[in-house]
Design a protein around this motif. Structure first.
Motif, short mmCIF file in Angstrom:
data_model
loop_
_atom_site.label_atom_id
_atom_site.label_comp_id
_atom_site.label_asym_id
_atom_site.label_seq_id
_atom_site.Cartn_x
_atom_site.Cartn_y
_atom_site.Cartn_z
N ARG A 17 0.82 -1.22 0.00
CA ARG A 17 0.00 0.00 0.00
C ARG A 17 0.84 1.26 0.00
O ARG A 17 1.87 1.32 0.65
CB ARG A 17 -0.94 0.00 1.20
CG ARG A 17 -2.02 -1.05 1.02
CD ARG A 17 -3.12 -0.91 2.01
NE ARG A 17 -4.18 -1.85 1.66
CZ ARG A 17 -5.15 -2.19 2.45
NH1 ARG A 17 -5.22 -1.69 3.66
NH2 ARG A 17 -6.08 -3.05 2.04
N ARG A 323 -11.13 8.87 -0.86
CA ARG A 323 -10.75 7.62 -0.21
C ARG A 323 -11.94 6.90 0.40
O ARG A 323 -11.99 5.67 0.45
CB ARG A 323 -9.69 7.91 0.87
CG ARG A 323 -9.00 6.69 1.36
CD ARG A 323 -7.73 7.00 2.10
NE ARG A 323 -7.92 7.88 3.24
CZ ARG A 323 -6.96 8.24 4.07
NH1 ARG A 323 -5.73 7.82 3.84
NH2 ARG A 323 -7.18 9.03 5.09
N GLU B 34 -5.05 0.17 -8.61
CA GLU B 34 -5.20 -0.45 -7.29
C GLU B 34 -4.08 -0.01 -6.33
O GLU B 34 -4.32 0.29 -5.16
CB GLU B 34 -5.17 -1.97 -7.45
CG GLU B 34 -5.76 -2.71 -6.29
CD GLU B 34 -5.78 -4.20 -6.55
OE1 GLU B 34 -4.86 -4.70 -7.22
OE2 GLU B 34 -6.72 -4.86 -6.08
N THR B 35 -2.86 0.02 -6.86
CA THR B 35 -1.72 0.46 -6.02
C THR B 35 -1.84 1.93 -5.66
O THR B 35 -1.64 2.31 -4.50
CB THR B 35 -0.40 0.23 -6.78
OG1 THR B 35 -0.31 -1.13 -7.14
CG2 THR B 35 0.80 0.62 -5.94
N THR B 37 -4.38 3.86 -5.41
CA THR B 37 -5.50 4.21 -4.51
C THR B 37 -5.57 3.25 -3.31
O THR B 37 -6.64 3.01 -2.76
CB THR B 37 -6.84 4.20 -5.27
OG1 THR B 37 -7.04 2.90 -5.84
CG2 THR B 37 -6.89 5.23 -6.36
N SER B 38 -4.43 2.72 -2.92
CA SER B 38 -4.43 1.69 -1.86
C SER B 38 -4.36 2.28 -0.44
O SER B 38 -4.45 1.54 0.53
CB SER B 38 -3.25 0.74 -2.06
OG SER B 38 -2.04 1.47 -2.02
N SER B 39 -4.20 3.59 -0.32
CA SER B 39 -4.12 4.20 1.02
C SER B 39 -5.41 3.99 1.79
O SER B 39 -6.50 4.08 1.23
CB SER B 39 -3.86 5.70 0.85
OG SER B 39 -4.11 6.38 2.05
N ARG B 40 -5.28 3.69 3.09
CA ARG B 40 -6.46 3.51 3.93
C ARG B 40 -6.33 4.36 5.18
O ARG B 40 -5.27 4.41 5.79
CB ARG B 40 -6.62 2.03 4.34
CG ARG B 40 -6.96 1.11 3.18
CD ARG B 40 -8.37 1.35 2.65
NE ARG B 40 -8.64 0.55 1.47
CZ ARG B 40 -8.41 0.95 0.20
NH1 ARG B 40 -7.90 2.15 -0.03
NH2 ARG B 40 -8.69 0.17 -0.81
#
Lengths: 468, 53
Positions: A17, A323, B34-35, B37-40
């Motif tokens: 990520r 997000r 996908e990579t 926008t992978s921040s959570r």
């Protein structure tokens, strides 16, 4: 080097990520908050003198200072617990609910983008005024301000806020130098407060003038709450955010008092209330070319620092909406090398440019103030709900603000007074913005919310709120 | 001098805007959506602080 490697490791802890970098400290938080605000001492606050006289400008300096001290305390407590990009948006999402959060995020984006636009216009106008050249327009300076700062933000948050720290500190020191250069301890030599502010002209429009002055008194401190947008990029949010925010507020209270004292002692209120450059004019009135040039440069630096912080904050609020899928998730992309919300920065860039070229300064400022006050009203309600749902002792707080619920009540009451003041001056804009937020809320509730992954948006590992 | 500075400002704006557009294109074509926008939100909070009283 070791520290840099450790930081990189902690931000990639979840495998592949790509997340924002945790590289900031309390000084960067201070630079972000004070950087956004300090331009208000160089222009903006003085229009309150036009509304109610020089004494009204001083009264609102302290009373609005109370409003913002409440904002800083409340914000510090909540954000030391909800440490996520988006700041008040993330707070609203966890404490009030999605519709409130969506609105708060829009308040944030509007407040910061319009403030960025105002800063760029101010910078362009200041250069044109200094140059005094026939045919020179502010457009090129506006474009360069917005594009260069967007580029800086695109390239990384650490350098962005290092730059902000330096230019904010220079602008701040210039106010201190001006203050001590005019012998503030002696009246009559340079300063003539007792001649310029007399019982006869102190409050030319009475107490209604003081109320009306609230609208521009907001400019003394507008944007200090922007520190919370750095929550996901500071190394220790529970410590750095309260420390940076409260230090920033103290810094600004001192700067506001010095600014009023020098300006009100050098200019009659009729002029002070209409000039766009109160501190630069004060520098000129001292008769010192050095001070005049110092204050000219400081005005430019303050505008740059403010626009820089605004780009940072507006982009993070927009990024957070993406997000959580409140907006298309395309906006939630993080640059794999620079670790910034690069698509949000790029998306907001042409919007800021368009407004800067077509809007005038007063309109941009009013939209910024309105969105800010809407946000502060939310914060007073938010902290009441937060303390009720998660009382002291139920979750860990980095900072607990004193005298609850007094700051929340003071904040709410002062926001109502400010709304009334804005209604007196810009009633049609107030109504137009209220209608806009109402319509956009309908769009979110009936159309957009179905795209949101409802379980994913509540990310804080808190216990269930009391009563649920 | 001021007119010259004005032209320099236009030039810098165009160059930096073009660079950002180029970099945007390069990144978007190099990495998967996908990579990018992978921040959570909140993951670091969950791992490092755990909210234990």
């Amino acid at each position: 080097m070791t520290a840099a490697v450790e930081t990189a490791q902690t931000t990639t802890i979840h495998g592949d990520r790509v997340s924002l970098l945790r590289v900031l400290g309390p000084a960067h938080v201070w630079a972000l908050g004070v950087g956004i605000v300090l331009v208000g001492e160089f222009t903006g606050w003085n229009f309150s003198a036009d509304k109610g006289g020089a004494l009204a400008a001083l009264i609102v300096c302290w009373v609005v200072g109370l409003l913002y001290t409440s904002v800083a305390m409340i914000d510090s407590e909540v954000t030391s617990t909800v440490a996520a990009a988006g700041g008040q948006y993330a707070q609203a999402k966890h404490i009030v609910g999605p519709l409130m959060a969506f609105n708060v995020a829009l308040f944030l984006v509007f407040a910061y983008t319009m403030l960025e636009v105002s800063d760029a216009i101010l910078l362009g106008d200041t250069i044109v005024a200094k140059a005094g050249v026939e045919g020179l327009t502010h457009n090129s300076f506006i474009a360069a301000t917005i594009v260069v700062l967007a580029w800086l933000n695109y390239r990384g948050v650490l350098m962005t806020l290092n730059v902000n720290f330096v230019i904010t500190a220079i602008a701040y020191v210039s106010i201190v130098i001006l203050f001590f250069s005019v012998s503030p301890w002696t009246q009559g030599a340079v300063l003539k407060l007792n001649e310029l502010v007399t019982p006869a002209n102190a409050l030319p429009y009475g107490w209604i003038g003081v109320i009306a002055a609230f609208q521009f008194g907001i400019w003394y401190y507008l944007g200090i709450e922007g520190t919370t947008q750095a929550a996901e990029e500071v190394r220790s949010p529970a410590r750095s955010l309260p420390y940076g925010t409260m230090a920033g507020m103290i810094t600004l209270l001192i700067a506001a008092a010095m600014t009023w004292y020098v300006c009100a002692s050098l200019m009659p209120w009729e002029y002070l209330g209409i000039t766009y450059y109160p501190l630069w004019d004060a520098g000129k009135l001292t008769g010192s070319p050095l001070l005049e040039n110092l204050l000219f440069i400081a005005t430019l630096l303050a505008a740059l620092a403010s626009a820089n912080g605004c780009i940072n904050d507006a982009a993070r609020a927009w990024f957070s909406l993406g997000r959580d899928r409140y907006l298309p998730s395309w906006f939630s992309a993080v640059h794999p090398k620079y670790r910034t919300p690069y698509r949000s920065i790029l998306f907001l860039l042409p919007i800021a440019l368009a407004f800067a070229f077509i809007a005038d300064l007063n309109q941009a400022i009013t939209f910024s103030i309105l969105s800010g006050v809407l946000q502060y009203t939310f914060m007073s309600i938010n902290i009441m709900m937060f303390r009720k749902k998660w009382p002291l002792g139920s979750i860990r707080r980095g900072y607990t603000h004193p005298f609850h619920p007094l700051p929340a009540i003071v904040l709410f009451c002062l926001c109502m007074v400010t709304f009334f003041a804005i209604f007196l001056g810009f009633g049609s804009q107030l109504i137009a913005m209220t209608v806009f937020y109402f319509l956009i809320s309908l769009w979110f509730h009936f159309y957009r919310y179905k795209f949101v992954r409802r379980g994913d948006q509540f990310s804080m590992p808190w216990p269930k709120p009391q009563g649920y | 001098m001021w007119m010259g500075l004005s032209y320099v400002c236009w030039g810098i704006s165009v160059v930096l805007a073009a660079w950002m557009l180029y970099d945007w294109f390069k990144v978007d074509t190099t990495y998967s959506e996908e990579t990018l926008t992978s921040s959570r939100e909140g993951e670091l909070e969950a791992v490092s602080e755990k909210h234990r009283i």
